[in-house]
Design a protein around this motif. Sequence first.
Motif, PDB file in Angstrom:
ATOM      1  N   GLN A 232      -7.167  60.169 125.641  1.00 56.54           N
ATOM      2  CA  GLN A 232      -6.956  59.531 126.235  1.00 56.54           C
ATOM      3  C   GLN A 232      -6.481  58.440 125.627  1.00 56.54           C
ATOM      4  OE1 GLN A 232     -10.624  58.701 128.491  1.00 56.54           O
ATOM      5  NE2 GLN A 232     -10.496  61.350 129.372  1.00 56.54           N
ATOM      6  N   VAL A 233      -5.509  57.903 124.875  1.00 54.94           N
ATOM      7  CA  VAL A 233      -5.236  56.251 123.984  1.00 54.94           C
ATOM      8  C   VAL A 233      -4.184  56.993 124.283  1.00 54.94           C
ATOM      9  CG1 VAL A 233      -5.133  55.947 121.825  1.00 54.94           C
ATOM     10  CG2 VAL A 233      -7.558  56.702 122.335  1.00 54.94           C
ATOM     11  N   PRO A 234      -3.606  55.327 125.078  1.00 55.19           N
ATOM     12  CA  PRO A 234      -1.898  55.687 125.167  1.00 55.19           C
ATOM     13  C   PRO A 234      -1.176  55.377 123.560  1.00 55.19           C
ATOM     14  CG  PRO A 234      -3.528  53.760 125.659  1.00 55.19           C
ATOM     15  CD  PRO A 234      -3.993  54.642 125.112  1.00 55.19           C
ATOM     16  N   SER A 235      -1.594  54.451 122.829  1.00 54.83           N
ATOM     17  CA  SER A 235      -0.588  55.425 122.027  1.00 54.83           C
ATOM     18  C   SER A 235      -0.295  56.129 121.243  1.00 54.83           C
ATOM     19  CB  SER A 235      -1.049  53.422 120.706  1.00 54.83           C
ATOM     20  OG  SER A 235      -0.515  53.974 119.518  1.00 54.83           O
ATOM     21  N   VAL A 236       0.863  57.181 121.127  1.00 59.56           N
ATOM     22  CA  VAL A 236       1.290  57.871 120.311  1.00 59.56           C
ATOM     23  C   VAL A 236      -0.186  57.930 118.638  1.00 59.56           C
ATOM     24  CG1 VAL A 236       1.994  59.432 119.155  1.00 59.56           C
ATOM     25  CG2 VAL A 236       2.872  58.460 121.680  1.00 59.56           C
ATOM     26  N   ALA A 237       0.559  56.517 117.969  1.00 51.43           N
ATOM     27  CA  ALA A 237      -0.075  56.157 116.477  1.00 51.43           C
ATOM     28  C   ALA A 237      -1.705  56.027 116.668  1.00 51.43           C
ATOM     29  CB  ALA A 237       0.726  55.050 116.291  1.00 51.43           C
ATOM     30  N   GLY A 238      -2.087  55.238 117.918  1.00 49.80           N
ATOM     31  CA  GLY A 238      -3.720  55.109 117.566  1.00 49.80           C
ATOM     32  C   GLY A 238      -4.093  56.508 117.893  1.00 49.80           C
ATOM     33  N   ARG A 239      -3.660  57.394 119.084  1.00 48.73           N
ATOM     34  CA  ARG A 239      -3.947  58.789 119.268  1.00 48.73           C
ATOM     35  C   ARG A 239      -4.225  59.669 117.654  1.00 48.73           C
ATOM     36  NH1 ARG A 239      -1.718  59.903 123.391  1.00 48.73           N
ATOM     37  NH2 ARG A 239       0.491  60.895 122.343  1.00 48.73           N
ATOM     38  N   LYS A 240      -2.708  59.405 116.962  1.00 50.12           N
ATOM     39  CA  LYS A 240      -2.856  60.283 115.789  1.00 50.12           C
ATOM     40  C   LYS A 240      -3.837  59.251 114.672  1.00 50.12           C
ATOM     41  CE  LYS A 240       0.686  61.572 112.662  1.00 50.12           C
ATOM     42  NZ  LYS A 240       2.291  61.383 112.107  1.00 50.12           N
ATOM     43  N   LYS A 241      -4.287  58.382 114.275  1.00 57.16           N
ATOM     44  CA  LYS A 241      -4.909  57.871 113.243  1.00 57.16           C
ATOM     45  C   LYS A 241      -5.950  57.812 113.428  1.00 57.16           C
ATOM     46  CE  LYS A 241      -6.488  53.485 111.295  1.00 57.16           C
ATOM     47  NZ  LYS A 241      -6.137  52.122 111.543  1.00 57.16           N
ATOM     48  N   ALA A 242      -6.597  58.297 115.150  1.00 60.11           N
ATOM     49  CA  ALA A 242      -7.647  58.585 115.377  1.00 60.11           C
ATOM     50  C   ALA A 242      -8.374  59.737 115.437  1.00 60.11           C
ATOM     51  CB  ALA A 242      -7.882  58.418 117.347  1.00 60.11           C
ATOM     52  N   PHE A 243      -7.029  60.792 115.833  1.00 63.38           N
ATOM     53  CA  PHE A 243      -7.616  61.829 115.662  1.00 63.38           C
ATOM     54  C   PHE A 243      -7.590  62.794 113.348  1.00 63.38           C
ATOM     55  CE2 PHE A 243      -5.682  66.209 115.667  1.00 63.38           C
ATOM     56  CZ  PHE A 243      -6.962  67.534 116.448  1.00 63.38           C
ATOM     57  N   SER A 244      -6.770  62.310 113.219  1.00 56.14           N
ATOM     58  CA  SER A 244      -6.755  62.121 112.112  1.00 56.14           C
ATOM     59  C   SER A 244      -8.212  62.157 111.106  1.00 56.14           C
ATOM     60  CB  SER A 244      -5.824  61.677 111.146  1.00 56.14           C
ATOM     61  OG  SER A 244      -5.731  61.420 109.514  1.00 56.14           O
ATOM     62  N   THR A 245      -8.650  60.845 111.119  1.00 58.21           N
ATOM     63  CA  THR A 245      -9.973  60.433 110.850  1.00 58.21           C
ATOM     64  C   THR A 245     -11.249  61.071 111.730  1.00 58.21           C
ATOM     65  OG1 THR A 245      -9.079  57.923 110.761  1.00 58.21           O
ATOM     66  CG2 THR A 245     -11.966  59.121 110.658  1.00 58.21           C
ATOM     67  N   CYS A 246     -11.402  61.206 113.118  1.00 63.38           N
ATOM     68  CA  CYS A 246     -11.942  62.646 113.230  1.00 63.38           C
ATOM     69  C   CYS A 246     -11.911  63.672 112.792  1.00 63.38           C
ATOM     70  CB  CYS A 246     -11.913  62.018 114.122  1.00 63.38           C
ATOM     71  SG  CYS A 246     -12.233  60.734 115.736  1.00 63.38           S
ATOM     72  N   SER A 247     -10.287  64.414 112.333  1.00 67.46           N
ATOM     73  CA  SER A 247     -10.653  65.873 112.126  1.00 67.46           C
ATOM     74  C   SER A 247     -10.482  66.067 110.917  1.00 67.46           C
ATOM     75  CB  SER A 247      -9.517  66.333 111.858  1.00 67.46           C
ATOM     76  OG  SER A 247      -8.406  65.964 111.416  1.00 67.46           O
ATOM     77  N   SER A 248     -10.914  64.799 110.329  1.00 71.03           N
ATOM     78  CA  SER A 248     -11.409  64.521 108.881  1.00 71.03           C
ATOM     79  C   SER A 248     -12.891  65.390 108.428  1.00 71.03           C
ATOM     80  CB  SER A 248     -11.090  63.888 107.846  1.00 71.03           C
ATOM     81  OG  SER A 248      -9.341  63.665 107.307  1.00 71.03           O
ATOM     82  N   HIS A 249     -13.462  64.108 109.680  1.00 65.99           N
ATOM     83  CA  HIS A 249     -15.038  64.653 109.561  1.00 65.99           C
ATOM     84  C   HIS A 249     -15.094  66.193 109.817  1.00 65.99           C
ATOM     85  CE1 HIS A 249     -15.890  60.170 109.644  1.00 65.99           C
ATOM     86  NE2 HIS A 249     -14.972  60.356 108.675  1.00 65.99           N
ATOM     87  N   LEU A 250     -14.721  66.570 111.314  1.00 61.38           N
ATOM     88  CA  LEU A 250     -15.342  67.634 111.199  1.00 61.38           C
ATOM     89  C   LEU A 250     -14.749  69.016 110.461  1.00 61.38           C
ATOM     90  CD1 LEU A 250     -13.547  67.273 115.415  1.00 61.38           C
ATOM     91  CD2 LEU A 250     -16.263  67.825 114.683  1.00 61.38           C
ATOM     92  N   ALA A 251     -13.998  68.648 109.918  1.00 61.37           N
ATOM     93  CA  ALA A 251     -13.191  69.913 108.416  1.00 61.37           C
ATOM     94  C   ALA A 251     -15.140  70.216 108.174  1.00 61.37           C
ATOM     95  CB  ALA A 251     -11.819  69.756 108.068  1.00 61.37           C
ATOM     96  N   VAL A 252     -15.381  68.513 107.453  1.00 57.45           N
ATOM     97  CA  VAL A 252     -15.810  68.588 106.436  1.00 57.45           C
ATOM     98  C   VAL A 252     -17.524  69.198 106.861  1.00 57.45           C
ATOM     99  CG1 VAL A 252     -17.818  67.339 105.521  1.00 57.45           C
ATOM    100  CG2 VAL A 252     -15.649  66.733 105.109  1.00 57.45           C
ATOM    101  N   VAL A 253     -17.756  69.102 108.115  1.00 52.61           N
ATOM    102  CA  VAL A 253     -19.291  69.398 109.015  1.00 52.61           C
ATOM    103  C   VAL A 253     -19.389  71.078 109.247  1.00 52.61           C
ATOM    104  CG1 VAL A 253     -19.696  69.078 111.078  1.00 52.61           C
ATOM    105  CG2 VAL A 253     -19.629  67.120 110.238  1.00 52.61           C
ATOM    106  N   PHE A 254     -17.736  71.701 109.456  1.00 56.08           N
ATOM    107  CA  PHE A 254     -18.066  72.898 110.162  1.00 56.08           C
ATOM    108  C   PHE A 254     -17.714  73.551 108.694  1.00 56.08           C
ATOM    109  CE2 PHE A 254     -16.012  71.795 113.993  1.00 56.08           C
ATOM    110  CZ  PHE A 254     -17.203  72.790 115.276  1.00 56.08           C
ATOM    111  N   LEU A 255     -17.320  72.914 107.688  1.00 55.25           N
ATOM    112  CA  LEU A 255     -17.528  73.877 106.802  1.00 55.25           C
ATOM    113  C   LEU A 255     -19.116  73.826 105.549  1.00 55.25           C
ATOM    114  CD1 LEU A 255     -14.170  72.262 103.627  1.00 55.25           C
ATOM    115  CD2 LEU A 255     -14.604  75.235 104.659  1.00 55.25           C
TER     116      LEU A 255
END
Length: 313
Positions: A232-255
Amino acid sequence: MTLEVRNISHTVSEFILLGFPCRWEIQIFLFSIFSVTYVLTLLGNMAIVCAVRWDRQLHTPMYILLANFSFLEICYVNSDVPNMLANFLSKTKTISFAQCLLQLYFFFSLGTTECLFLSIMAYDRFLAICRPLHYPTIMTMRFCSSLVIFCWVYGFLWFLIPVILVTQLPFCGPNVIDDFLCDLGPLLALASACVPIPGTVLICGTMSSLLIFATFFYITGSYTLVLRAVVQVPSVAGRKKAFSTCSSHLAVVFLFYGSVMMTYVSPGSGQAEGMQKFTTLFYSVLTPLFNPMIYSLRNKEMKDALKKVLGVS
């Protein structure tokens, strides 16, 4: 049953860790591979700790948690890898009873602490993305420090009861562990070969399952809310930065959780020993190696700080 167990004295003074049975040449090859992996793991996690320590721009709760997590990974690999490397070169492959139980305690306590840190890091991201206006007032440096202390202290208290129970078990004869460390499942299997121990197996399995599932469902629930907010983040750059951080955490979690669940949800349940050995190897040796790469490669601030630490322009 309790009296029967207590009346049987320990006749095993040491255990034999089979590790990875193979020819001597392959043992040397595996020693070389895991030595390189061990050194890279230490260097990668130490680089993150140093980057956060020396770069004042990273003196924020998210990176302080990450630095503690990296320090935890250093402790984690030191709880089992040095002994595994020595075992490759050993002819007897023995470990004393006391050393075995000490390794069991530190290995599982650090694993428990890792589950707690992953949960706290998920909570931090939830606040930062889903409650951004309240984040500065809730996630203060003092509160962050309290969370860090909680993870370390509670992590070393949670598994104290199972280890104490294991010290009271009878080990009357079989002393060969088909693993590269003193793991809970093989130890329970050796003790159950002497006397039925359903109570101890139930308690250890319950505590392991409770910790794993409680933290895993909390983490997945937090990141479900986070990802919904990111979309729901309107900014593409903000959405990309937030998703990048969260995807890193999720990758570690699932590994981490993917391999842990296969091993400890039901310790001593008789799962394939070879499979347990490799799942243990994955989360205890390989995951700490991947974590620095996952966090640094997908985080611009961390990459910039690491360049400063390494002196790379």
